[in-house]
Motif scaffolding. Structure first.
Motif, PDB file in Angstrom:
ATOM      1  N   PHE A  69       0.841  -1.191   0.000  1.00  0.00           N
ATOM      2  CA  PHE A  69       0.000   0.000   0.000  1.00  0.00           C
ATOM      3  C   PHE A  69       0.885   1.252   0.000  1.00  0.00           C
ATOM      4  O   PHE A  69       2.054   1.199   0.364  1.00  0.00           O
ATOM      5  N   PRO A  70       0.351   2.391  -0.408  1.00  0.00           N
ATOM      6  CA  PRO A  70       1.174   3.590  -0.618  1.00  0.00           C
ATOM      7  C   PRO A  70       1.887   4.098   0.633  1.00  0.00           C
ATOM      8  O   PRO A  70       1.393   3.955   1.762  1.00  0.00           O
ATOM      9  N   LEU A  71       3.039   4.711   0.396  1.00  0.00           N
ATOM     10  CA  LEU A  71       3.827   5.351   1.448  1.00  0.00           C
ATOM     11  C   LEU A  71       3.150   6.613   1.958  1.00  0.00           C
ATOM     12  O   LEU A  71       3.236   6.942   3.144  1.00  0.00           O
ATOM     13  N   LEU A  72       2.468   7.338   1.067  1.00  0.00           N
ATOM     14  CA  LEU A  72       1.867   8.630   1.404  1.00  0.00           C
ATOM     15  C   LEU A  72       0.378   8.477   1.655  1.00  0.00           C
ATOM     16  O   LEU A  72      -0.332   7.810   0.893  1.00  0.00           O
ATOM     17  N   ILE A  73      -0.082   9.121   2.720  1.00  0.00           N
ATOM     18  CA  ILE A  73      -1.481   9.019   3.141  1.00  0.00           C
ATOM     19  C   ILE A  73      -2.093  10.418   3.207  1.00  0.00           C
ATOM     20  O   ILE A  73      -1.512  11.317   3.829  1.00  0.00           O
ATOM     21  N   PRO A  74      -3.240  10.655   2.565  1.00  0.00           N
ATOM     22  CA  PRO A  74      -3.881  11.959   2.682  1.00  0.00           C
ATOM     23  C   PRO A  74      -4.126  12.326   4.148  1.00  0.00           C
ATOM     24  O   PRO A  74      -4.564  11.487   4.936  1.00  0.00           O
ATOM     25  N   LYS A  75      -3.845  13.562   4.476  1.00  0.00           N
ATOM     26  CA  LYS A  75      -3.977  14.010   5.865  1.00  0.00           C
ATOM     27  C   LYS A  75      -5.397  13.786   6.391  1.00  0.00           C
ATOM     28  O   LYS A  75      -5.590  13.450   7.560  1.00  0.00           O
ATOM     29  N   SER A  76      -6.376  13.956   5.537  1.00  0.00           N
ATOM     30  CA  SER A  76      -7.769  13.796   5.958  1.00  0.00           C
ATOM     31  C   SER A  76      -8.066  12.374   6.405  1.00  0.00           C
ATOM     32  O   SER A  76      -8.931  12.151   7.253  1.00  0.00           O
ATOM     33  N   PHE A  77      -7.355  11.389   5.849  1.00  0.00           N
ATOM     34  CA  PHE A  77      -7.583   9.999   6.244  1.00  0.00           C
ATOM     35  C   PHE A  77      -7.234   9.801   7.715  1.00  0.00           C
ATOM     36  O   PHE A  77      -7.952   9.129   8.452  1.00  0.00           O
ATOM     37  N   LEU A  78      -6.119  10.371   8.110  1.00  0.00           N
ATOM     38  CA  LEU A  78      -5.657  10.173   9.483  1.00  0.00           C
ATOM     39  C   LEU A  78      -6.646  10.759  10.485  1.00  0.00           C
ATOM     40  O   LEU A  78      -6.751  10.298  11.616  1.00  0.00           O
ATOM     41  N   SER A  79      -7.371  11.781  10.058  1.00  0.00           N
ATOM     42  CA  SER A  79      -8.286  12.489  10.961  1.00  0.00           C
ATOM     43  C   SER A  79      -9.615  11.774  11.152  1.00  0.00           C
ATOM     44  O   SER A  79     -10.409  12.168  12.010  1.00  0.00           O
ATOM     45  N   ARG A  80      -9.865  10.728  10.396  1.00  0.00           N
ATOM     46  CA  ARG A  80     -11.187  10.102  10.449  1.00  0.00           C
ATOM     47  C   ARG A  80     -11.420   9.281  11.715  1.00  0.00           C
ATOM     48  O   ARG A  80     -12.562   9.096  12.120  1.00  0.00           O
ATOM     49  N   GLU A  81     -10.345   8.725  12.286  1.00  0.00           N
ATOM     50  CA  GLU A  81     -10.491   7.936  13.515  1.00  0.00           C
ATOM     51  C   GLU A  81      -9.877   8.739  14.655  1.00  0.00           C
ATOM     52  O   GLU A  81      -8.678   8.975  14.694  1.00  0.00           O
ATOM     53  N   ALA A  82     -10.712   9.190  15.583  1.00  0.00           N
ATOM     54  CA  ALA A  82     -10.297  10.181  16.584  1.00  0.00           C
ATOM     55  C   ALA A  82      -9.119   9.711  17.431  1.00  0.00           C
ATOM     56  O   ALA A  82      -8.139  10.441  17.620  1.00  0.00           O
ATOM     57  N   GLU A  83      -9.176   8.502  17.971  1.00  0.00           N
ATOM     58  CA  GLU A  83      -8.104   8.012  18.819  1.00  0.00           C
ATOM     59  C   GLU A  83      -6.815   7.805  18.016  1.00  0.00           C
ATOM     60  O   GLU A  83      -5.714   8.013  18.510  1.00  0.00           O
ATOM     61  N   HIS A  84      -6.965   7.408  16.784  1.00  0.00           N
ATOM     62  CA  HIS A  84      -5.810   7.152  15.916  1.00  0.00           C
ATOM     63  C   HIS A  84      -5.033   8.447  15.662  1.00  0.00           C
ATOM     64  O   HIS A  84      -3.810   8.494  15.823  1.00  0.00           O
ATOM     65  N   VAL A  85      -5.741   9.491  15.287  1.00  0.00           N
ATOM     66  CA  VAL A  85      -5.047  10.757  15.015  1.00  0.00           C
ATOM     67  C   VAL A  85      -4.456  11.336  16.292  1.00  0.00           C
ATOM     68  O   VAL A  85      -3.356  11.912  16.293  1.00  0.00           O
ATOM     69  N   LYS A  86      -5.141  11.152  17.405  1.00  0.00           N
ATOM     70  CA  LYS A  86      -4.630  11.630  18.687  1.00  0.00           C
ATOM     71  C   LYS A  86      -3.330  10.915  19.044  1.00  0.00           C
ATOM     72  O   LYS A  86      -2.390  11.526  19.581  1.00  0.00           O
ATOM     73  N   GLY A  87      -3.241   9.631  18.726  1.00  0.00           N
ATOM     74  CA  GLY A  87      -2.067   8.845  19.085  1.00  0.00           C
ATOM     75  C   GLY A  87      -0.863   9.111  18.215  1.00  0.00           C
ATOM     76  O   GLY A  87       0.278   8.985  18.663  1.00  0.00           O
ATOM     77  N   PHE A  88      -1.079   9.496  16.951  1.00  0.00           N
ATOM     78  CA  PHE A  88       0.030   9.619  16.017  1.00  0.00           C
ATOM     79  C   PHE A  88       0.324  11.040  15.541  1.00  0.00           C
ATOM     80  O   PHE A  88       1.353  11.267  14.888  1.00  0.00           O
ATOM     81  N   ALA A  89      -0.536  12.000  15.844  1.00  0.00           N
ATOM     82  CA  ALA A  89      -0.388  13.345  15.290  1.00  0.00           C
ATOM     83  C   ALA A  89       0.981  13.959  15.551  1.00  0.00           C
ATOM     84  O   ALA A  89       1.585  14.580  14.673  1.00  0.00           O
ATOM     85  N   LYS A  90       1.526  13.781  16.759  1.00  0.00           N
ATOM     86  CA  LYS A  90       2.797  14.413  17.110  1.00  0.00           C
ATOM     87  C   LYS A  90       4.000  13.718  16.484  1.00  0.00           C
ATOM     88  O   LYS A  90       5.111  14.241  16.524  1.00  0.00           O
ATOM     89  N   GLU A  91       3.792  12.537  15.901  1.00  0.00           N
ATOM     90  CA  GLU A  91       4.905  11.779  15.332  1.00  0.00           C
ATOM     91  C   GLU A  91       4.950  11.850  13.811  1.00  0.00           C
ATOM     92  O   GLU A  91       5.842  11.269  13.196  1.00  0.00           O
TER      93      GLU A  91
END
Length: 493
Positions: A69-91
């Motif tokens: 699967f692709p190396l690059l992920i649209p930023k909006s995808f990461l924001s769809r799952e609240a706990e997921h974006v909270k866990g990875f946003a700073k990294e």
């Protein structure tokens, strides 16, 4: 090389520096020009290839197939799952522009401000979001399930404090992502993959592990449950060596991944994800190695047997080679990896030190006197024991020795681990003893407040609620509140 070997920091002096020295001096890896990233050298990568080959076979035995699967992920995808974006946003590392241009004076390269991306892209820290966006197109009915995919790739998590193999901004790993029709099937898959990791760690890496389930605060971001294998390093710290996550329907709901069940009614799918990384090489180093260098389990050693002939003149060297050739051919047929080092640009002592540093499990030396006496000298790396034995039956002896070394280093690691697991019910005692390392089985009241206090006051964390230990109710050593189980607490990497 003998001089460099003396420069290897002793574990008792500085365990951390010993590890860093060993990574570099054993030709495993080195720091790169990019902060927090490492160059894995051929010898280190050969270990990873062996790990990858075996794990890949074990995954496929469970029905898993590889994909990419692709190396690059649209930023909006990461924001769809609240706990997921909270866990990875700073990294996250973010791509904002798609080209560069020369400065006006031609002496520098700058970002072309006119080439700003309409949507920023994230260099994958993990692939749940891009994969579940894809799975939406692959899954329509119950007949498409289960969907069992794995990919071998690299990920980027921007780390502030990095150490080769243990915590780097970019690292290699595999990540499995599965979709299921029922909760039970998904939970079973997550547990099955944890067992695969535990079997690999113990049977191939010779690293004993404790299996368990993480506390809520230590779960993977977006998971309902995270299962883990925890290994104890020689300094008594824990190293999380593999995790498997039951994701529930969180990502399916975020990306609207549904299927028609057998009653032709739509349902959200149930999901898992699971992964191990090049951190396993760090576990391998710190579990077995000593002040002389690496100690590698034969099953994962790039070179399992090194042969060093010592002869006077070309005629004697050829005679030694002719004597050894049938045995080496039989070993190769048995799948043993061999290096025959007859180079004349290094003294024998130099070679001994080099292969000892690199953890080659078995060393064979044959000289002119051995040739006359029909003998050969064998040294095993795990104990550094040497003996001169008859040449007759040498192939069977070496095969047996490789098995014995694999079993012996696992036994030694198990003994060390078991001697450093303690039950503890007194918090003041715990605060003092945890400084020296070890795994502590302590009652916990299940609250985040108690968990946070332990971490703040001791730098130790709840590694997991361990499986395989009889659980009884008790009293939390910190809060004095009732506890339903003991958890494993340790300082960690």
């Amino acid at each position: 090389m003998a001089k460099e070997l003396k420069e290897l920091t002793k574990r008792a002096e500085s365990y951390s520096q010993w590890f860093n020295d060993l990574v570099v001096k054993a030709d495993l890896a080195e720091n790169s020009a990019v902060r927090g990233c490492m160059v894995i050298k051929p010898y280190g990568y050969a270990i990873w290839e062996k790990m990858q080959h075996q794990l890949d076979a074990m995954f496929k035995e469970t029905g898993v197939q590889n994909a990419y699967f692709p190396l690059l992920i649209p930023k909006s995808f990461l924001s769809r799952e609240a706990e997921h974006v909270k866990g990875f946003a700073k990294e996250c590392a973010v791509v904002t522009h798609y080209r560069l241009k020369s400065s006006e004076d031609g002496n520098a390269v700058v970002v072309d401000s006119s080439a700003k991306l309409e949507e920023e892209l994230i260099i994958r820290p993990t692939s749940e979001t891009i994969i579940w966006n894809t799975y939406k197109n692959w899954i329509q009915s119950w007949r498409d399930l289960p969907l069992l995919c794995n990919q071998w790739c690299n990920v980027m998590r921007w780390e502030m404090r990095t150490r080769p193999f243990l915590r780097t901004s970019e690292f290699l790993w595999q990540e499995g992502h599965t979709a299921h029709a029922t909760r039970e099937e998904a939970e079973d898959k997550a547990k099955e993959m944890l067992k695969v990791y535990a079997d690999f760690a113990e049977q191939w890496m010779a690293v004993p592990v404790v299996q368990g389930v993480k506390s809520e605060t230590e779960r993977f971001a977006g998971a309902l449950d995270t299962y883990t294998i925890e290994a104890m390093m020689q300094d008594g710290k824990a190293l999380q060596s593999g995790t498997s996550h039951f994701l529930g329907q969180n990502f399916a709901k975020s990306f609207d991944v549904t299927f028609l069940n057998k009653e032709n009614k739509p349902e959200y799918v149930w999901a898992t994800s699971w992964g191990v990384s090049t951190r396993l090489i760090g576990a391998l180093i710190m579990t077995h190695s000593d002040d002389n260098g690496l100690v590698l389990p034969p099953k994962l050693a790039p070179i399992q047997v090194v042969v060093i002939p010592i002869g006077r003149g070309e005629e004697q060297m050829q005679a030694i080679a002719d004597k050894l050739q049938p045995v080496l051919a039989d070993l190769k047929k048995a799948g043993v990896t061999i290096k025959y080092d007859d180079s004349d640009n290094k003294r024998p002592g130099f070679k001994y030190a080099d292969y000892e540093l690199k953890g080659v499990p078995v060393r064979l030396v044959m000289g002119g006197r051995d040739l006359e006496n029909n003998t050969v000298e064998i040294m095993r790396r795990d104990t550094l024991e040497k003996e001169t034995v008859s040449f007759d039956g040498l192939c069977e002896r070496i095969l047996g020795l490789l098995d014995d070394i694999q079993a012996n280093i696992f036994k030694k690691a198990c003994q060390f681990r078991d001697e450093h697991i303690y039950e503890c019910d007194n918090y003041e005692e715990f605060k003092e003893r945890v400084k020296d390392g070890g795994f502590f089985l302590c009652h916990w009241d299940g609250t985040e407040e108690t968990e946070a206090k332990i971490k703040e006051e001791t730098q130790a964390t709840i590694r997991c609620v361990p499986f395989g230990y009889e659980q009884t109710e008790g009293v939390d050593m910190v809060s004095g509140k009732p506890s339903k189980c003991r958890v494993l607490i340790a300082r960690s990497y």
